[in-house]
Design a protein around this motif. Structure first.
Motif, PDB file in Angstrom:
ATOM      1  N   ALA A  34       0.831  -1.208   0.000  1.00 32.03           N
ATOM      2  CA  ALA A  34       0.000   0.000   0.000  1.00 32.03           C
ATOM      3  C   ALA A  34       0.863   1.255   0.000  1.00 32.03           C
ATOM      4  O   ALA A  34       0.581   2.219  -0.727  1.00 32.03           O
ATOM      5  N   LEU A  35       1.941   1.256   0.811  1.00 34.48           N
ATOM      6  CA  LEU A  35       2.820   2.426   0.850  1.00 34.48           C
ATOM      7  C   LEU A  35       3.498   2.623  -0.502  1.00 34.48           C
ATOM      8  O   LEU A  35       3.609   3.754  -0.995  1.00 34.48           O
ATOM      9  N   GLU A  36       3.958   1.533  -1.098  1.00 28.68           N
ATOM     10  CA  GLU A  36       4.594   1.646  -2.413  1.00 28.68           C
ATOM     11  C   GLU A  36       3.601   2.183  -3.442  1.00 28.68           C
ATOM     12  O   GLU A  36       3.948   3.012  -4.289  1.00 28.68           O
ATOM     13  N   LYS A  37       2.341   1.745  -3.324  1.00 31.04           N
ATOM     14  CA  LYS A  37       1.304   2.199  -4.251  1.00 31.04           C
ATOM     15  C   LYS A  37       1.043   3.691  -4.104  1.00 31.04           C
ATOM     16  O   LYS A  37       1.033   4.444  -5.090  1.00 31.04           O
ATOM     17  N   VAL A  38       0.832   4.156  -2.863  1.00 26.43           N
ATOM     18  CA  VAL A  38       0.459   5.559  -2.659  1.00 26.43           C
ATOM     19  C   VAL A  38       1.628   6.508  -2.911  1.00 26.43           C
ATOM     20  O   VAL A  38       1.418   7.698  -3.152  1.00 26.43           O
ATOM     21  N   LEU A  39       2.857   5.993  -2.832  1.00 29.74           N
ATOM     22  CA  LEU A  39       4.008   6.831  -3.170  1.00 29.74           C
ATOM     23  C   LEU A  39       4.163   6.987  -4.681  1.00 29.74           C
ATOM     24  O   LEU A  39       4.805   7.932  -5.152  1.00 29.74           O
ATOM     25  N   GLY A  40       3.587   6.051  -5.452  1.00 26.23           N
ATOM     26  CA  GLY A  40       3.653   6.147  -6.902  1.00 26.23           C
ATOM     27  C   GLY A  40       5.054   6.026  -7.457  1.00 26.23           C
ATOM     28  O   GLY A  40       5.378   6.613  -8.498  1.00 26.23           O
ATOM     29  N   LEU A  41       5.907   5.263  -6.767  1.00 27.90           N
ATOM     30  CA  LEU A  41       7.286   5.128  -7.229  1.00 27.90           C
ATOM     31  C   LEU A  41       7.369   4.326  -8.522  1.00 27.90           C
ATOM     32  O   LEU A  41       8.228   4.598  -9.373  1.00 27.90           O
ATOM     33  N   ASN A  42       6.507   3.341  -8.656  1.00 25.51           N
ATOM     34  CA  ASN A  42       6.437   2.570  -9.892  1.00 25.51           C
ATOM     35  C   ASN A  42       5.097   2.856 -10.572  1.00 25.51           C
ATOM     36  O   ASN A  42       4.042   2.699  -9.949  1.00 25.51           O
ATOM     37  N   PRO A  43       5.105   3.299 -11.817  1.00 20.99           N
ATOM     38  CA  PRO A  43       3.842   3.571 -12.510  1.00 20.99           C
ATOM     39  C   PRO A  43       2.952   2.333 -12.541  1.00 20.99           C
ATOM     40  O   PRO A  43       3.432   1.207 -12.701  1.00 20.99           O
ATOM     41  N   ASP A  44       1.651   2.569 -12.391  1.00 22.17           N
ATOM     42  CA  ASP A  44       0.671   1.494 -12.380  1.00 22.17           C
ATOM     43  C   ASP A  44      -0.064   1.490 -13.721  1.00 22.17           C
ATOM     44  O   ASP A  44      -0.670   2.500 -14.097  1.00 22.17           O
ATOM     45  N   PRO A  45       0.004   0.372 -14.469  1.00 26.94           N
ATOM     46  CA  PRO A  45      -0.675   0.357 -15.775  1.00 26.94           C
ATOM     47  C   PRO A  45      -2.182   0.552 -15.649  1.00 26.94           C
ATOM     48  O   PRO A  45      -2.829   0.996 -16.594  1.00 26.94           O
ATOM     49  N   ASN A  46      -2.738   0.241 -14.463  1.00 28.41           N
ATOM     50  CA  ASN A  46      -4.180   0.395 -14.255  1.00 28.41           C
ATOM     51  C   ASN A  46      -4.557   1.772 -13.715  1.00 28.41           C
ATOM     52  O   ASN A  46      -5.735   2.109 -13.658  1.00 28.41           O
ATOM     53  N   GLN A  47      -3.563   2.554 -13.314  1.00 26.67           N
ATOM     54  CA  GLN A  47      -3.835   3.899 -12.797  1.00 26.67           C
ATOM     55  C   GLN A  47      -2.642   4.804 -13.114  1.00 26.67           C
ATOM     56  O   GLN A  47      -1.874   5.171 -12.232  1.00 26.67           O
ATOM     57  N   PRO A  48      -2.496   5.186 -14.395  1.00 26.42           N
ATOM     58  CA  PRO A  48      -1.347   6.022 -14.760  1.00 26.42           C
ATOM     59  C   PRO A  48      -1.452   7.461 -14.242  1.00 26.42           C
ATOM     60  O   PRO A  48      -0.441   8.145 -14.132  1.00 26.42           O
ATOM     61  N   TRP A  49      -2.661   7.928 -13.961  1.00 30.31           N
ATOM     62  CA  TRP A  49      -2.827   9.252 -13.371  1.00 30.31           C
ATOM     63  C   TRP A  49      -2.835   9.094 -11.856  1.00 30.31           C
ATOM     64  O   TRP A  49      -3.658   8.364 -11.298  1.00 30.31           O
ATOM     65  N   VAL A  50      -1.931   9.782 -11.182  1.00 26.93           N
ATOM     66  CA  VAL A  50      -1.792   9.612  -9.737  1.00 26.93           C
ATOM     67  C   VAL A  50      -2.001  10.946  -9.029  1.00 26.93           C
ATOM     68  O   VAL A  50      -1.630  12.007  -9.552  1.00 26.93           O
ATOM     69  N   PRO A  51      -2.586  10.933  -7.819  1.00 31.09           N
ATOM     70  CA  PRO A  51      -2.778  12.183  -7.077  1.00 31.09           C
ATOM     71  C   PRO A  51      -1.462  12.711  -6.520  1.00 31.09           C
ATOM     72  O   PRO A  51      -0.622  11.942  -6.070  1.00 31.09           O
ATOM     73  N   LEU A  52      -1.290  14.023  -6.558  1.00 37.60           N
ATOM     74  CA  LEU A  52      -0.119  14.661  -5.962  1.00 37.60           C
ATOM     75  C   LEU A  52      -0.475  15.326  -4.643  1.00 37.60           C
ATOM     76  O   LEU A  52       0.151  15.094  -3.620  1.00 37.60           O
ATOM     77  N   TYR A  53      -1.488  16.189  -4.662  1.00 39.15           N
ATOM     78  CA  TYR A  53      -1.906  16.872  -3.439  1.00 39.15           C
ATOM     79  C   TYR A  53      -3.285  17.476  -3.665  1.00 39.15           C
ATOM     80  O   TYR A  53      -3.844  17.420  -4.774  1.00 39.15           O
ATOM     81  N   LEU A  54      -3.832  18.054  -2.643  1.00 40.75           N
ATOM     82  CA  LEU A  54      -5.098  18.776  -2.748  1.00 40.75           C
ATOM     83  C   LEU A  54      -4.990  20.066  -1.958  1.00 40.75           C
ATOM     84  O   LEU A  54      -4.217  20.176  -1.008  1.00 40.75           O
ATOM     85  N   LEU A  55      -5.798  21.050  -2.359  1.00 42.02           N
ATOM     86  CA  LEU A  55      -5.798  22.369  -1.727  1.00 42.02           C
ATOM     87  C   LEU A  55      -7.219  22.686  -1.275  1.00 42.02           C
ATOM     88  O   LEU A  55      -8.152  22.606  -2.082  1.00 42.02           O
ATOM     89  N   ASP A  56      -7.383  23.040  -0.005  1.00 42.27           N
ATOM     90  CA  ASP A  56      -8.697  23.379   0.543  1.00 42.27           C
ATOM     91  C   ASP A  56      -8.804  24.884   0.747  1.00 42.27           C
ATOM     92  O   ASP A  56      -7.873  25.530   1.244  1.00 42.27           O
ATOM     93  N   THR A  57      -9.951  25.447   0.367  1.00 43.56           N
ATOM     94  CA  THR A  57     -10.208  26.871   0.549  1.00 43.56           C
ATOM     95  C   THR A  57     -11.370  27.060   1.513  1.00 43.56           C
ATOM     96  O   THR A  57     -12.131  26.130   1.794  1.00 43.56           O
TER      97      THR A  57
END
Length: 736
Positions: free
Chosen positions: A309-332
């Motif tokens: 799970a940690l390796e997944k959420v860090l996005g160190l290796n691209p995932d063929p099933n989820q090539p778009w990965v979250p970086l961060y979010l901003l709350d207003t």
């Protein structure tokens, strides 16, 4: 009564003659005694401490089973009669007077009574003992009542010669002629002096044997045997306890480890769920909690699911099933009204419904500036979603504008929040040149006129412009309907179905009808202006077949026929993500114009994406998605090849194009998120990575940032140790 041997006068209750010491015939002493011993001592700190020690030893001692008491002597006296324990194994209480006796010629009745009811007399001996008349009288009384055999001396200090009272050193005994004489006597004594501390236990046992009336050697053997049994029992008990404790600890460890494994799996699932919802930093924090702090940490088991799970959420290796990965979010604080991304300046600016304008570092998501610009201070009779907007003028200038009520425009330095310049009571749109970032065109409008001016982005300095009168106030005012050429000499504005041309050098204006439908967007490429138009603005009710057109005009001959015209229809769609259904009308828009051997206009309409040749109007490429397109942007441009990144209203990201290898299989570029999307901006970061900023109706005050990470196959997959993953995780948390 007189003594039968020496005929001395005997006190009442005497059992032996105080003069000759011979026992008297048994006169029926009580079968039981109230006290095991009477402790006589001088009330000094040292003697008192010894008396307390003796009392505690007697009262807490438990007689071993099988101890044989000494038998009565032949005279019939009771001197050797053992005490009867008060309980099964204890000797009973001791009498120890804790108060100094007042000066009196005789002992108090309570003392005499206690002496009569005491089985033994224990005299604590020290040099000061001989100075006490009360110790002397207590000895004399006990001798008269019970005889000498029950008196035990306890040495507290100095030598026996200096400490033992003289009355206990002699006794009346017959000599060889039968004449009673005072002869030396050796009283029973125990040594409890401080210097003999090592043998105190033995000496206390000697006192206990005398009080109990049993043989000391027998008691010592029994005590030793009992001690051995106790040691064996203690060892066996300790072994049993250790075994039970070990079993319980093992079971507890097993239970605890099972609980930790279950907890780690639950946290891992939670982290993946947060990651799926774009909560990248929260997902990293949760995944870290599911793991040991290092490879050497034994406090928590290493669960493979948690490490994965940690390796997944860090996005160190691209995932063929989820090539778009979250970086961060901003709350207003309020709902998001408008946002712009400037990749050259590496900043993202957000305007929310409270009027706050906030700028963030696009690389780290850290807030760099925030405030409420003047145009947004008045919130009465204003619909922020329609009336307010912000625009990027340059990497170092950000425009904030109010299109209604009091109006007003203000330019800010996005990285410091410093106000650069402003114009009151101004209603405007802005258009940038792709060549000169230091200047921009400003379209100012009123109820009866339109004017275009060239303004320096950082100073607000005005250059001559052009103005024209209009018959009615424009219904549609958005930045897609205003553009300027690269030389900043001519500006164009779509007014309903006509095109207004502003000659910024001469000040001349011209209005030309160029479309049968309201114009929705325009873009300029050298001498060719491309526009989209649609009849939906005229009240078209069929949302599945809304007609639209795309045409190209020669800006030098606007009165002539278009270079080409493309007619088609599009559909408005509704997102089916969790929550309320979200309709999205992806009106026809020119997204970009690419320049290769031949120019290509990239446009979207509803679910359709078209790449149209600028010269011929032929469709070079088309793609239809399963939902309305919110934004589209060219990417991976290389010579004559390009790809197009897409954000759809149903929460799908994609990159499409048959002209670029990496996107030849578009299914490998799709990522679904669990949100509907109502606004998006696509772009590239400083390294050329495709990124997307978007907002959703579910979280109207939250802006998400995602990045595209292409998958190149198994040959590019790396393995990471736990310590490496944790190091990357902490770096990510610190950086973002």
């Amino acid at each position: 009564m007189d003594c039968p041997s020496c005929h001395s006068k005997l006190p009442d209750g005497a059992v032996s003659c105080p003069r000759c010491g011979k026992p008297l015939p048994d006169r029926g002493e009580p079968a039981d005694f109230t006290y095991a011993a009477f402790i006589s001592y001088r009330h000094l700190p040292r003697d008192t401490e010894v008396a307390q020690q003796v009392q505690k030893a007697i009262e807490t001692y438990h007689l071993p089973r099988g101890v044989v008491a000494e038998q009565p002597d032949d005279s019939g006296g009771s001197a050797a009669r053992p005490i009867r324990p008060k309980t099964r194994s204890t000797l009973g209480k001791c009498f120890r007077d804790e108060d100094e006796l007042a000066a009196s010629p005789s002992l108090p009745d309570s003392i005499q009574k206690a002496l009569a009811q005491s089985r033994s007399l224990i005299v604590v001996c020290s040099p000061e003992t001989q100075e006490s008349i009360w110790v002397q009288r207590e000895i004399e009384t006990f001798l008269a009542l019970h005889g000498r055999e029950r008196i035990i001396c306890v040495l507290a200090a100095d030598s026996p010669e200096e400490s033992i009272p003289p009355i206990l050193k002699t006794r009346m005994m017959p000599d060889a002629a039968g004449i009673m004489r005072e002869m030396p006597a050796e009283p029973l004594a125990a040594d409890l002096r401080p210097e003999s501390k090592d043998k105190h236990k033995t000496e206390l046992l000697r006192i206990i044997a005398a009080v109990a009336g049993c043989n000391y050697d027998d008691l010592r053997r029994r005590e030793r045997s009992r001690r051995h049994k106790r040691t064996a029992l203690a060892f066996a008990t300790a072994t049993l306890i250790a075994t039970i404790t070990g079993l319980l600890a093992f079971q507890l460890h097993q239970t605890s480890e099972a609980a930790l494994v279950a907890e780690s799996k639950s946290l891992a699932a939670q982290a993946l769920d947060q990651y799926a919802y774009g909560e990248h930093l929260q997902a990293i924090e949760t995944a870290i909690r599911a793991l040991p702090t290092s490879e050497n940490d034994q406090s928590r088991p290493l669960v493979p699911e948690a490490q994965a799970a940690l390796e997944k959420v860090l996005g160190l290796n691209p995932d063929p099933n989820q090539p778009w990965v979250p970086l961060y979010l901003l709350d207003t604080e309020g709902d998001i009204v408008s946002f712009v991304y400037n990749h050259e300046g590496n900043w993202i600016a957000i305007l929310d419904s409270t009027g706050a304008l906030s700028t963030y570092d696009a690389r780290t998501s850290s807030l760099v500036a925030s405030g409420v610009p003047e145009p947004f201070e008045n919130k009465k009779q204003v619909n922020p979603q329609q009336d307010w907007f912000i625009s990027s003028l340059s990497p170092s200038a950000l425009l904030a504008a109010n299109r209604t009520t009091t109006g007003g425009i203000v330019a800010y330095d996005p990285l410091s929040g410093k106000r650069l310049w402003g114009r009151d009571s101004t209603y405007a749109l802005a258009a940038n040149s792709t060549v000169d970032a230091s200047k921009f065109a400003l379209l100012a409008y009123g109820t009866t006129s339109l004017a275009t001016l060239i303004i320096k982005a950082e100073t607000g300095e005005l250059a001559p412009g052009a103005e024209t009168r209009i018959a009615q106030f424009p219904r549609f005012m958005n930045s897609d309907t205003f553009c300027v050429n690269d030389s900043l000499s001519t500006a164009y504005f779509a007014l309903e179905n006509s095109l207004v041309t502003f000659d910024l050098k001469t000040g001349a204006c011209q209005q030309t009808v160029v479309s049968e439908m309201p114009i929705l967007s325009i873009q300029l490429s050298e001498d060719i202006l491309v526009l989209t138009a649609s009849s939906f603005a005229e009240g078209e009710t069929d949302s599945n077949h809304i007609p639209f057109s795309v045409c190209a005009l020669n800006v030098n001959a606007l009165d002539e026929e278009p270079l080409w015209t493309l007619h088609d229809t599009y559909s408005a769609t509704v997102s089916t993500k969790p929550g309320e259904p979200t309709p999205f009308n992806g009106i026809p828009q020119i997204r970009s114009i690419l320049h290769y051997d031949q120019g290509v206009a990239i446009l979207t309409a509803g679910k359709k994406l078209l790449a149209v040749d600028l010269e011929s109007g032929d469709v070079a490429y088309s793609h239809e998605s399963n939902s309305s397109i919110v934004d589209a942007s060219p990417c991976f441009e290389d010579e004559n090849r390009y790809a197009i990144s897409l954000v759809l209203s149903n929460g799908q990201f994609n990159i499409v194009s048959p002209l670029f290898e990496i996107t030849s299989n578009s299914d490998g570029c799709i990522t679904d998120i669990p949100y509907a999307i109502t606004g998006a901006t696509l772009g590239q970061d400083e390294y050329g990575n495709v990124i997307a900023f978007f907002c959703t109706p579910d979280k109207p005050n939250r802006l998400f940032c995602y990045m595209y990470k292409p998958y190149y196959g198994e040959d590019f997959i790396e393995d990471f140790s736990l310590d490496e993953l944790l190091s990357y995780a902490h770096e990510a948390l610190e950086y973002l």
